[in-house]
Design an enzyme around this catalytic site. Structure first.
Site, PDB file in Angstrom:
ATOM      1  N   SER A 239       0.856  -1.161  -0.022  1.00 46.25           N
ATOM      2  CA  SER A 239      -0.047  -0.103  -0.142  1.00 46.25           C
ATOM      3  C   SER A 239       0.903   1.271  -0.015  1.00 46.25           C
ATOM      4  O   SER A 239       2.062   1.166   0.447  1.00 46.25           O
ATOM      5  CB  SER A 239      -0.696   0.022   1.437  1.00 46.25           C
ATOM      6  OG  SER A 239      -1.393   1.127   1.528  1.00 46.25           O
TER       7      SER A 239
ATOM      8  N   TYR B  93      -1.572  -1.480  10.200  1.00 44.87           N
ATOM      9  CA  TYR B  93      -1.706  -1.644   8.852  1.00 44.87           C
ATOM     10  C   TYR B  93      -0.558  -1.255   8.089  1.00 44.87           C
ATOM     11  O   TYR B  93       0.355  -1.864   7.311  1.00 44.87           O
ATOM     12  CB  TYR B  93      -3.156  -0.891   8.313  1.00 44.87           C
ATOM     13  CG  TYR B  93      -3.127  -1.168   6.840  1.00 44.87           C
ATOM     14  CD1 TYR B  93      -4.048  -2.182   6.237  1.00 44.87           C
ATOM     15  CD2 TYR B  93      -3.025  -0.077   5.833  1.00 44.87           C
ATOM     16  CE1 TYR B  93      -4.138  -2.409   4.923  1.00 44.87           C
ATOM     17  CE2 TYR B  93      -3.204  -0.498   4.415  1.00 44.87           C
ATOM     18  CZ  TYR B  93      -3.738  -1.520   3.973  1.00 44.87           C
ATOM     19  OH  TYR B  93      -3.936  -1.503   2.778  1.00 44.87           O
TER      20      TYR B  93
HETATM   21  N1  LIG Z   1      -8.651  -0.773  -1.703  1.00 47.40           N
HETATM   22  C1  LIG Z   1      -7.710   0.060  -1.372  1.00 47.40           C
HETATM   23  O1  LIG Z   1      -7.805   1.318  -1.332  1.00 47.40           O
HETATM   24  C2  LIG Z   1      -6.546  -0.678  -1.024  1.00 47.40           C
HETATM   25  C3  LIG Z   1      -5.133   0.304  -0.974  1.00 47.40           C
HETATM   26  C4  LIG Z   1      -4.012  -0.138  -0.703  1.00 47.40           C
HETATM   27  C5  LIG Z   1      -3.932  -1.508  -0.561  1.00 47.40           C
HETATM   28  N2  LIG Z   1      -5.020  -2.484  -0.608  1.00 47.40           N
HETATM   29  C6  LIG Z   1      -4.581  -3.843  -0.555  1.00 47.40           C
HETATM   30  O2  LIG Z   1      -5.344  -4.618  -1.599  1.00 47.40           O
HETATM   31  C7  LIG Z   1      -5.448  -6.130  -1.116  1.00 47.40           C
HETATM   32  C8  LIG Z   1      -6.978  -6.264  -1.469  1.00 47.40           C
HETATM   33  O3  LIG Z   1      -7.895  -5.433  -0.861  1.00 47.40           O
HETATM   34  P1  LIG Z   1      -9.453  -4.762  -1.526  1.00 47.40           P
HETATM   35  O4  LIG Z   1      -9.273  -3.276  -1.394  1.00 47.40           O
HETATM   36  O5  LIG Z   1      -9.554  -5.676  -2.616  1.00 47.40           O
HETATM   37  O6  LIG Z   1     -10.195  -5.205  -0.507  1.00 47.40           O
HETATM   38  P2  LIG Z   1     -11.489  -6.136  -0.226  1.00 47.40           P
HETATM   39  O7  LIG Z   1     -12.496  -6.079  -1.345  1.00 47.40           O
HETATM   40  O8  LIG Z   1     -11.999  -6.123   1.093  1.00 47.40           O
HETATM   41  O9  LIG Z   1     -10.881  -7.658  -0.476  1.00 47.40           O
HETATM   42  C9  LIG Z   1     -10.142  -8.273   0.563  1.00 47.40           C
HETATM   43  C10 LIG Z   1      -9.903  -9.837   0.118  1.00 47.40           C
HETATM   44  O10 LIG Z   1      -9.101 -10.242   1.033  1.00 47.40           O
HETATM   45  C11 LIG Z   1      -9.798 -11.659   1.676  1.00 47.40           C
HETATM   46  N3  LIG Z   1      -9.161 -11.837   3.110  1.00 47.40           N
HETATM   47  C12 LIG Z   1      -9.443 -11.070   3.930  1.00 47.40           C
HETATM   48  N4  LIG Z   1      -9.091 -11.603   5.097  1.00 47.40           N
HETATM   49  C13 LIG Z   1      -8.806 -12.967   4.758  1.00 47.40           C
HETATM   50  C14 LIG Z   1      -8.511 -14.086   5.536  1.00 47.40           C
HETATM   51  N5  LIG Z   1      -8.328 -14.201   6.932  1.00 47.40           N
HETATM   52  N6  LIG Z   1      -8.673 -15.363   4.978  1.00 47.40           N
HETATM   53  C15 LIG Z   1      -8.831 -15.260   3.562  1.00 47.40           C
HETATM   54  N7  LIG Z   1      -9.049 -14.336   3.083  1.00 47.40           N
HETATM   55  C16 LIG Z   1      -9.072 -13.113   3.458  1.00 47.40           C
HETATM   56  C17 LIG Z   1     -11.316 -11.327   1.403  1.00 47.40           C
HETATM   57  O11 LIG Z   1     -11.879 -12.593   1.384  1.00 47.40           O
HETATM   58  P3  LIG Z   1     -13.375 -12.869   1.514  1.00 47.40           P
HETATM   59  O12 LIG Z   1     -14.030 -11.569   1.106  1.00 47.40           O
HETATM   60  O13 LIG Z   1     -13.835 -14.099   0.677  1.00 47.40           O
HETATM   61  O14 LIG Z   1     -13.497 -12.957   3.082  1.00 47.40           O
HETATM   62  C18 LIG Z   1     -11.334 -10.464   0.113  1.00 47.40           C
HETATM   63  O15 LIG Z   1     -11.361 -11.338  -0.923  1.00 47.40           O
HETATM   64  C19 LIG Z   1      -5.469  -5.831   0.518  1.00 47.40           C
HETATM   65  O16 LIG Z   1      -4.263  -6.654   0.865  1.00 47.40           O
HETATM   66  C20 LIG Z   1      -5.542  -4.288   0.745  1.00 47.40           C
HETATM   67  O17 LIG Z   1      -4.611  -4.036   2.056  1.00 47.40           O
HETATM   68  C21 LIG Z   1      -6.216  -1.904  -0.862  1.00 47.40           C
END
Ligand SMILES: NC(=O)c1ccc[n+]([C@@H]2O[C@H](COP(=O)([O-])OP(=O)(O)OC[C@H]3O[C@@H](n4cnc5c(N)ncnc54)[C@H](OP(=O)(O)O)[C@@H]3O)[C@@H](O)[C@H]2O)c1
Length: 248
Positions: free
Chosen positions: A136, A149
């Site tokens: 991130s 985080y």
């Molecule tokens: N969105 C942003 O602004 C942003 C910015 C920087 C970095 N990121 C990073 O991008 C990555 C994806 O995030 P996203 O924004 O796409 O969020 P999201 O839509 O909430 O997706 C998160 C994913 O992680 C899975 N997950 C979380 N905890 C888990 C666990 N204990 N076991 C198995 N699966 C788990 C969830 O699975 P289920 O839903 O099936 O439980 C979901 O598929 C993350 O690492 C986040 O930190 C996001």
């Protein structure tokens, strides 16, 4: 053997878009996540074929079983792993309990470490592999109330460099993406009623040099670049995909 990619957190947001992007480019995809229904919906959009690996990442036994099942399927060679699954729980210095730190550590760092440790011998045996870790912008430049985080996303960047150094001689590459704000369910604003959400998004957009926040596809494009042979001579890199917010 057909090339394959493992994507964690493939049931939602960035992971779902990434899985679909790899599939569009001919990869068989292994979709890891917890929500079986959402994983199945993503699988329908992966025309090159997909297998669901539903799993709680902090359950090491279940994770090992899923990884071993995948490595034992001899019709696909897993060439890419995308450590994307993650949680984001903002909290203050005084408010963040050991439990909150532990949850971030287990899901956002230890699970990727476990996956890579398990896949390293497989990659070595099969002549190489490519690891993409989803960090991130907060791992580079934190903001207040994101201590657990941000610290663990920073650790992920450093760990990626170690992987690049140790993996290089075995043709194993490791790179990192650092997304800025992307509209996914990880943020509470994602589920706001439409008018409220539009207002919030336009406020956030006005802070971005490129004038908008990101989409999952913006990040998926870069993850695909780093995971695939398009970036064959790139390792240990951290690529910011953030609309320029870190420059602002
Ligand atoms: N969105 C942003 O602004 C942003 C910015 C920087 C970095 N990121 C990073 O991008 C990555 C994806 O995030 P996203 O924004 O796409 O969020 P999201 O839509 O909430 O997706 C998160 C994913 O992680 C899975 N997950 C979380 N905890 C888990 C666990 N204990 N076991 C198995 N699966 C788990 C969830 O699975 P289920 O839903 O099936 O439980 C979901 O598929 C993350 O690492 C986040 O930190 C996001």
């Amino acid at each position: 053997m057909k090339k394959a990619a493992l994507i964690t957190g493939a049931s939602s947001g960035i992971g779902a878009a990434t899985a679909i992007e790899f599939a569009k480019n001919g990869y068989f995809v292994y979709l890891m996540g917890r929500d079986k229904d959402r994983l199945a919906e993503v699988a329908l959009q992966c025309r090159s074929g997909a297998t669901l690996l539903s799993c709680e990442l902090t359950d090491t036994k279940a994770l090992d079983k899923r990884l071993n099942d995948m490595m034992n399927i001899n019709i696909h060679r897993v060439e890419v792993v995308v450590n994307n699954a993650g949680i984001y729980k903002p909290g203050s210095v005084e408010g963040d309990t050991d439990e909150i730190w532990s949850q971030h550590f287990q899901t956002n760092l230890l699970a990727p470490v476990h996956i890579v440790r398990t896949l390293f011998p497989y990659f070595k045996k099969h002549g190489g592999g490519s690891i993409v870790n989803v960090s991130s912008t907060l791992g580079v430049s934190p903001v207040a109330n994101t201590g657990a985080y941000s610290a663990l996303k920073a650790a992920m960047i450093n760990w990626t460099q170690t992987l690049a150094l140790e993996g290089g001689p075995h043709k194993i590459r490791a790179n990192c993406v650092c997304p800025g704000i992307v509209d996914t369910p990880i943020h509470s604003f994602h589920g706001l009623p439409e008018t409220e959400k539009t207002k919030t998004l336009s406020q956030m957009a006005s802070l971005q040099p490129l004038g908008r926040i990101g989409t999952p596809q913006d990040v998926a494009n870069s993850i695909y670049f780093l995971g695939s042979d398009l970036s064959a001579w790139t390792t240990g890199a951290s690529l910011s995909i953030d609309g320029g917010i870190n420059l602002a």
